[in-house]
Design a protein around this motif. Structure first.
Motif, PDB file in Angstrom:
ATOM      1  N   VAL A 156       0.988  -1.101   0.023  1.00 52.47           N
ATOM      2  CA  VAL A 156       0.076   0.011  -0.008  1.00 52.47           C
ATOM      3  C   VAL A 156       0.944   1.110  -0.013  1.00 52.47           C
ATOM      4  O   VAL A 156       2.082   1.299   0.145  1.00 52.47           O
ATOM      5  CB  VAL A 156      -0.949   0.103   1.165  1.00 52.47           C
ATOM      6  CG1 VAL A 156      -1.787  -1.202   1.296  1.00 52.47           C
ATOM      7  CG2 VAL A 156      -0.244   0.013   2.508  1.00 52.47           C
ATOM      8  N   PHE A 157       0.354   2.421  -0.355  1.00 49.43           N
ATOM      9  CA  PHE A 157       0.928   3.779  -0.170  1.00 49.43           C
ATOM     10  C   PHE A 157      -0.185   4.539   0.514  1.00 49.43           C
ATOM     11  O   PHE A 157      -1.274   4.511   0.462  1.00 49.43           O
ATOM     12  CB  PHE A 157       1.416   4.139  -1.469  1.00 49.43           C
ATOM     13  CG  PHE A 157       0.340   4.153  -2.533  1.00 49.43           C
ATOM     14  CD1 PHE A 157      -0.542   5.633  -2.848  1.00 49.43           C
ATOM     15  CD2 PHE A 157      -0.070   3.303  -3.452  1.00 49.43           C
ATOM     16  CE1 PHE A 157      -1.325   5.761  -3.480  1.00 49.43           C
ATOM     17  CE2 PHE A 157      -0.972   3.577  -4.153  1.00 49.43           C
ATOM     18  CZ  PHE A 157      -1.539   4.878  -4.420  1.00 49.43           C
ATOM     19  N   ALA A 240       6.856   4.851  -3.024  1.00 53.09           N
ATOM     20  CA  ALA A 240       5.417   5.193  -3.272  1.00 53.09           C
ATOM     21  C   ALA A 240       4.838   5.905  -2.369  1.00 53.09           C
ATOM     22  O   ALA A 240       4.758   5.823  -1.285  1.00 53.09           O
ATOM     23  CB  ALA A 240       4.846   3.652  -3.443  1.00 53.09           C
ATOM     24  N   ILE A 241       3.970   6.988  -3.064  1.00 56.48           N
ATOM     25  CA  ILE A 241       3.410   7.993  -2.261  1.00 56.48           C
ATOM     26  C   ILE A 241       2.089   8.379  -2.871  1.00 56.48           C
ATOM     27  O   ILE A 241       2.095   8.394  -4.225  1.00 56.48           O
ATOM     28  CB  ILE A 241       4.188   8.984  -1.820  1.00 56.48           C
ATOM     29  CG1 ILE A 241       3.923   9.797  -0.953  1.00 56.48           C
ATOM     30  CG2 ILE A 241       4.597   9.870  -2.969  1.00 56.48           C
ATOM     31  CD1 ILE A 241       4.875  10.823  -0.065  1.00 56.48           C
ATOM     32  N   GLY A 242       0.959   8.678  -2.007  1.00 61.37           N
ATOM     33  CA  GLY A 242      -0.048   9.383  -2.454  1.00 61.37           C
ATOM     34  C   GLY A 242      -0.117  10.782  -2.976  1.00 61.37           C
ATOM     35  O   GLY A 242       0.980  11.295  -2.656  1.00 61.37           O
ATOM     36  N   ALA A 243      -1.000  11.262  -3.697  1.00 64.57           N
ATOM     37  CA  ALA A 243      -1.155  12.623  -3.989  1.00 64.57           C
ATOM     38  C   ALA A 243      -0.975  13.473  -2.938  1.00 64.57           C
ATOM     39  O   ALA A 243      -1.927  13.263  -1.898  1.00 64.57           O
ATOM     40  CB  ALA A 243      -2.506  12.738  -4.780  1.00 64.57           C
ATOM     41  N   TYR A 244      -0.436  14.635  -3.002  1.00 68.69           N
ATOM     42  CA  TYR A 244      -0.161  15.369  -1.830  1.00 68.69           C
ATOM     43  C   TYR A 244      -1.632  16.263  -1.232  1.00 68.69           C
ATOM     44  O   TYR A 244      -1.652  16.494  -0.372  1.00 68.69           O
ATOM     45  CB  TYR A 244       1.073  16.579  -2.150  1.00 68.69           C
ATOM     46  CG  TYR A 244       2.132  15.977  -2.400  1.00 68.69           C
ATOM     47  CD1 TYR A 244       2.933  15.259  -1.282  1.00 68.69           C
ATOM     48  CD2 TYR A 244       2.738  15.642  -3.481  1.00 68.69           C
ATOM     49  CE1 TYR A 244       4.248  14.732  -1.481  1.00 68.69           C
ATOM     50  CE2 TYR A 244       4.151  14.940  -3.602  1.00 68.69           C
ATOM     51  CZ  TYR A 244       4.845  14.678  -2.216  1.00 68.69           C
ATOM     52  OH  TYR A 244       5.872  14.057  -2.530  1.00 68.69           O
ATOM     53  N   ILE A 250      -5.430   5.709   1.781  1.00 65.61           N
ATOM     54  CA  ILE A 250      -4.536   4.706   1.342  1.00 65.61           C
ATOM     55  C   ILE A 250      -4.920   4.113   0.359  1.00 65.61           C
ATOM     56  O   ILE A 250      -6.064   3.946  -0.006  1.00 65.61           O
ATOM     57  CB  ILE A 250      -4.797   3.801   2.706  1.00 65.61           C
ATOM     58  CG1 ILE A 250      -3.536   2.631   2.751  1.00 65.61           C
ATOM     59  CG2 ILE A 250      -5.906   3.059   2.809  1.00 65.61           C
ATOM     60  CD1 ILE A 250      -3.353   1.856   3.857  1.00 65.61           C
ATOM     61  N   ASN A 251      -4.282   3.516  -0.331  1.00 60.87           N
ATOM     62  CA  ASN A 251      -4.535   2.745  -1.790  1.00 60.87           C
ATOM     63  C   ASN A 251      -3.594   1.598  -1.636  1.00 60.87           C
ATOM     64  O   ASN A 251      -2.270   1.854  -1.043  1.00 60.87           O
ATOM     65  CB  ASN A 251      -4.553   3.349  -2.797  1.00 60.87           C
ATOM     66  CG  ASN A 251      -5.224   2.919  -3.932  1.00 60.87           C
ATOM     67  OD1 ASN A 251      -5.929   1.807  -3.978  1.00 60.87           O
ATOM     68  ND2 ASN A 251      -5.679   3.640  -4.945  1.00 60.87           N
ATOM     69  N   GLY A 252      -3.808   0.446  -2.603  1.00 65.41           N
ATOM     70  CA  GLY A 252      -2.872  -0.321  -2.736  1.00 65.41           C
ATOM     71  C   GLY A 252      -2.104  -0.543  -4.112  1.00 65.41           C
ATOM     72  O   GLY A 252      -2.602   0.385  -5.033  1.00 65.41           O
ATOM     73  N   PHE A 253      -1.201  -1.113  -4.205  1.00 65.06           N
ATOM     74  CA  PHE A 253      -0.485  -1.046  -5.368  1.00 65.06           C
ATOM     75  C   PHE A 253       0.197  -2.551  -5.589  1.00 65.06           C
ATOM     76  O   PHE A 253       0.714  -3.171  -4.705  1.00 65.06           O
ATOM     77  CB  PHE A 253       0.496  -0.086  -5.670  1.00 65.06           C
ATOM     78  CG  PHE A 253       1.920  -0.293  -4.745  1.00 65.06           C
ATOM     79  CD1 PHE A 253       3.239  -1.054  -5.308  1.00 65.06           C
ATOM     80  CD2 PHE A 253       1.837   0.262  -3.247  1.00 65.06           C
ATOM     81  CE1 PHE A 253       4.201  -1.290  -4.485  1.00 65.06           C
ATOM     82  CE2 PHE A 253       3.161  -0.111  -2.806  1.00 65.06           C
ATOM     83  CZ  PHE A 253       4.240  -0.681  -3.265  1.00 65.06           C
ATOM     84  N   LEU A 254       0.377  -3.046  -6.877  1.00 68.00           N
ATOM     85  CA  LEU A 254       0.946  -4.194  -7.425  1.00 68.00           C
ATOM     86  C   LEU A 254       2.130  -3.914  -8.208  1.00 68.00           C
ATOM     87  O   LEU A 254       1.931  -3.168  -9.245  1.00 68.00           O
ATOM     88  CB  LEU A 254       0.166  -5.194  -7.947  1.00 68.00           C
ATOM     89  CG  LEU A 254       0.620  -6.639  -8.447  1.00 68.00           C
ATOM     90  CD1 LEU A 254       0.924  -7.374  -7.244  1.00 68.00           C
ATOM     91  CD2 LEU A 254      -0.209  -7.246  -9.369  1.00 68.00           C
ATOM     92  N   ALA A 255       3.349  -4.233  -7.998  1.00 69.78           N
ATOM     93  CA  ALA A 255       4.573  -3.681  -8.977  1.00 69.78           C
ATOM     94  C   ALA A 255       5.059  -4.973  -9.331  1.00 69.78           C
ATOM     95  O   ALA A 255       5.610  -6.014  -8.678  1.00 69.78           O
ATOM     96  CB  ALA A 255       5.562  -2.998  -7.812  1.00 69.78           C
ATOM     97  N   ASN A 256       5.208  -5.046 -10.494  1.00 75.40           N
ATOM     98  CA  ASN A 256       6.095  -6.108 -11.259  1.00 75.40           C
ATOM     99  C   ASN A 256       7.223  -5.635 -11.651  1.00 75.40           C
ATOM    100  O   ASN A 256       7.656  -4.809 -12.551  1.00 75.40           O
ATOM    101  CB  ASN A 256       5.183  -6.688 -12.627  1.00 75.40           C
ATOM    102  CG  ASN A 256       5.748  -8.023 -13.334  1.00 75.40           C
ATOM    103  OD1 ASN A 256       6.843  -7.763 -14.018  1.00 75.40           O
ATOM    104  ND2 ASN A 256       5.262  -9.255 -12.995  1.00 75.40           N
TER     105      ASN A 256
END
Length: 269
Positions: A156-157, A240-244, A250-256
């Motif tokens: 998450v970020f 990884a960071i969210g919009a200022y 909070i949101n998730g992310f998947l990084a390949n």
């Protein structure tokens, strides 16, 4: 379905020429609640469950018809729903000719089976996943080698602090091309991703101005790729960071994350 549409040579030919054909068991994605005990037993025996947070799995689940035991779902290369045909509700796509029409209409952008209702997928509770320990947001590390050139990270970020993924590519002594494909989760928070050299330390030096390369403001459910050519084995940090302008979200992310070696005749250029 198998005895009619999928046994017709014209349907088979069209599928093979225009589609990548696969299937996913309802049990694996826990669509069948009565089979949860079976799922538990399978996992105890070493069975690796299907990752329901993966973008492909999320799209499949969005396409399910409520109350349907099985569906034919058409998904685009960008993981967008293009069509759905519940196994018990085939009209007006009954029989082999009807199924062929369904496939053609999906490719033509007519979204067969999806115009009857507005799909409202359940939003992922990213806080709950963190609290349960299903995913983590600290101590994230990826080690890539020529024997293992690819790895995925699910985390998450937030808006306040960077979530850091350490990327170790020291196994590539002659360098390579680092590619990071990032998919953003379904919460209402855009994300920015910055690639830093390993000598940058939080909190002051981790800023976009010090990044080697970045992708910014990726919207929910969208994907973008970071690419960076490196000339010798080293360690990077992916921040990884969210919009200022968004607070306490909070949101998730998947990084390949993967590395492709650079041919010897290009590595010294």
């Amino acid at each position: 379905m198998r005895a009619v549409a999928l046994s017709d040579e014209h349907v088979i030919k069209f599928l093979n020429e225009n589609y990548i054909n696969t299937w996913v068991s309802n049990i694996e994605l826990e669509r069948t609640p009565s089979k949860k005990v079976l799922n538990t037993l399978r996992q105890q025996q070493g069975f690796k469950p299907f990752d329901k947070m993966h973008p492909l799995a999320q799209t499949i689940m969005k396409g399910w018809k409520k109350g349907s035991p099985a569906d034919s779902i058409v998904i685009s290369p960008k993981l967008e729903l293009m069509g759905r045909l519940p196994v018990n509700e085939t009209a007006p796509y009954s029989g082999a000719k009807g199924y062929l029409l369904f496939l053609k209409n999906a490719l033509d952008g007519k979204m067969p089976g999806l115009n009857e209702d507005i799909l409202q997928p359940t939003k992922t509770d990213w806080n709950m996943l963190l609290e349960s320990g299903a995913i983590v947001d600290s101590g994230l590390k990826v080690v890539l080698t020529k024997g293992k050139p690819e790895q995925e990270v699910l985390s998450v970020f937030r808006t306040q602090d960077y979530t850091i993924v350490e990327i170790d590519v020291k196994g590539y002594k002659d360098g390579g091309m680092l590619n990071i494909e990032v998919w953003i989760g379904d919460a209402e928070l855009a994300g920015s991703f910055h690639l830093f050299p390993s000598d940058k330390q939080p909190p002051m030096e981790l800023s976009p101005e010090n990044a080697l390369t970045s992708v910014k403001n990726i919207l929910p459910d969208e994907r973008k790729t970071i690419s960076h050519r490196f000339r010798h084995g080293q360690v990077f940090k992916l921040g990884a960071i969210g919009a200022y302008n968004e607070k306490s979200k909070i949101n998730g992310f998947l990084a390949n994350i993967s590395v492709k070696p650079i041919p010897t005749n290009q590595s010294k250029k």
